[in-house]
Design a protein around this motif. Sequence first.
Motif, PDB file in Angstrom:
ATOM      1  N   SER A 165       1.962  11.067 -10.491  1.00 42.55           N
ATOM      2  CA  SER A 165       1.148  12.278 -10.602  1.00 42.55           C
ATOM      3  C   SER A 165       2.030  13.512 -10.781  1.00 42.55           C
ATOM      4  O   SER A 165       1.752  14.378 -11.610  1.00 42.55           O
ATOM      5  CB  SER A 165       0.277  12.427  -9.360  1.00 42.55           C
ATOM      6  OG  SER A 165      -0.428  13.626  -9.385  1.00 42.55           O
ATOM      7  N   ASP A 200       1.969   6.267  -7.036  1.00 40.81           N
ATOM      8  CA  ASP A 200       0.891   7.134  -7.533  1.00 40.81           C
ATOM      9  C   ASP A 200       1.270   8.607  -7.385  1.00 40.81           C
ATOM     10  O   ASP A 200       1.030   9.409  -8.287  1.00 40.81           O
ATOM     11  CB  ASP A 200      -0.422   6.847  -6.807  1.00 40.81           C
ATOM     12  CG  ASP A 200      -1.031   5.503  -7.200  1.00 40.81           C
ATOM     13  OD1 ASP A 200      -0.625   4.934  -8.245  1.00 40.81           O
ATOM     14  OD2 ASP A 200      -1.906   5.018  -6.466  1.00 40.81           O
ATOM     15  N   GLU A 201       1.868   8.960  -6.260  1.00 45.14           N
ATOM     16  CA  GLU A 201       2.287  10.342  -6.026  1.00 45.14           C
ATOM     17  C   GLU A 201       3.394  10.746  -7.002  1.00 45.14           C
ATOM     18  O   GLU A 201       3.342  11.810  -7.609  1.00 45.14           O
ATOM     19  CB  GLU A 201       2.772  10.516  -4.585  1.00 45.14           C
ATOM     20  CG  GLU A 201       3.213  11.923  -4.267  1.00 45.14           C
ATOM     21  CD  GLU A 201       3.757  12.066  -2.846  1.00 45.14           C
ATOM     22  OE1 GLU A 201       4.494  13.030  -2.629  1.00 45.14           O
ATOM     23  OE2 GLU A 201       3.452  11.223  -1.984  1.00 45.14           O
ATOM     24  N   GLU A 206       0.828  -1.209   0.000  1.00 50.88           N
ATOM     25  CA  GLU A 206       0.000   0.000   0.000  1.00 50.88           C
ATOM     26  C   GLU A 206       0.860   1.256   0.000  1.00 50.88           C
ATOM     27  O   GLU A 206       0.574   2.215  -0.711  1.00 50.88           O
ATOM     28  CB  GLU A 206      -0.950  -0.013   1.189  1.00 50.88           C
ATOM     29  CG  GLU A 206      -2.093  -0.991   1.017  1.00 50.88           C
ATOM     30  CD  GLU A 206      -3.080  -0.948   2.168  1.00 50.88           C
ATOM     31  OE1 GLU A 206      -3.197   0.122   2.803  1.00 50.88           O
ATOM     32  OE2 GLU A 206      -3.734  -1.974   2.403  1.00 50.88           O
ATOM     33  N   SER A 207       1.920   1.242   0.787  1.00 50.54           N
ATOM     34  CA  SER A 207       2.828   2.386   0.836  1.00 50.54           C
ATOM     35  C   SER A 207       3.526   2.586  -0.505  1.00 50.54           C
ATOM     36  O   SER A 207       3.653   3.709  -0.994  1.00 50.54           O
ATOM     37  CB  SER A 207       3.858   2.164   1.941  1.00 50.54           C
ATOM     38  OG  SER A 207       4.857   3.139   1.886  1.00 50.54           O
ATOM     39  N   GLU A 225       2.483   1.495  -3.486  1.00 50.36           N
ATOM     40  CA  GLU A 225       1.496   1.908  -4.488  1.00 50.36           C
ATOM     41  C   GLU A 225       1.189   3.394  -4.351  1.00 50.36           C
ATOM     42  O   GLU A 225       1.157   4.115  -5.344  1.00 50.36           O
ATOM     43  CB  GLU A 225       0.196   1.108  -4.345  1.00 50.36           C
ATOM     44  CG  GLU A 225       0.234  -0.227  -5.023  1.00 50.36           C
ATOM     45  CD  GLU A 225      -1.131  -0.910  -5.044  1.00 50.36           C
ATOM     46  OE1 GLU A 225      -2.063  -0.345  -5.648  1.00 50.36           O
ATOM     47  OE2 GLU A 225      -1.247  -1.992  -4.456  1.00 50.36           O
ATOM     48  N   SER A 226       0.973   3.871  -3.131  1.00 50.87           N
ATOM     49  CA  SER A 226       0.661   5.288  -2.964  1.00 50.87           C
ATOM     50  C   SER A 226       1.881   6.143  -3.287  1.00 50.87           C
ATOM     51  O   SER A 226       1.750   7.220  -3.863  1.00 50.87           O
ATOM     52  CB  SER A 226       0.118   5.577  -1.570  1.00 50.87           C
ATOM     53  OG  SER A 226       1.124   5.793  -0.641  1.00 50.87           O
TER      54      SER A 226
END
Length: 107
Positions: free
Chosen positions: A89, A85-86, A78-79, A81-82
Amino acid sequence: MTKNAMTKEELLSKAQDSIDKLEAKLKSLKEKRVDESQKAIDHVRAAIDDLEQKLAHAKAKAKDIEEADDDTWDEMKESLESGWDEASSKLEESWNSLTSTVKSFFS
């Protein structure tokens, strides 16, 4: 595992694909010759430098994903992936900013 969670390989593939595409675009942009004012050229160079820094950050995130062993992947996914994503972006924002400045390069 949640329904939308990616495997390590899926996330790494997504990250590498994004990096490869952006590197190709950036290389193409850098190879173009520009007949513009020095101020415009300096602005484009600054935008390219910013994009290259964000690309390096994205590569570091991709390396974190790649180096996560199977035992820690479940704990870190999860860490990671986020984090990806950041980074992705920020890359997209920088690319959009750069291309809005130099749209004429791509016509």
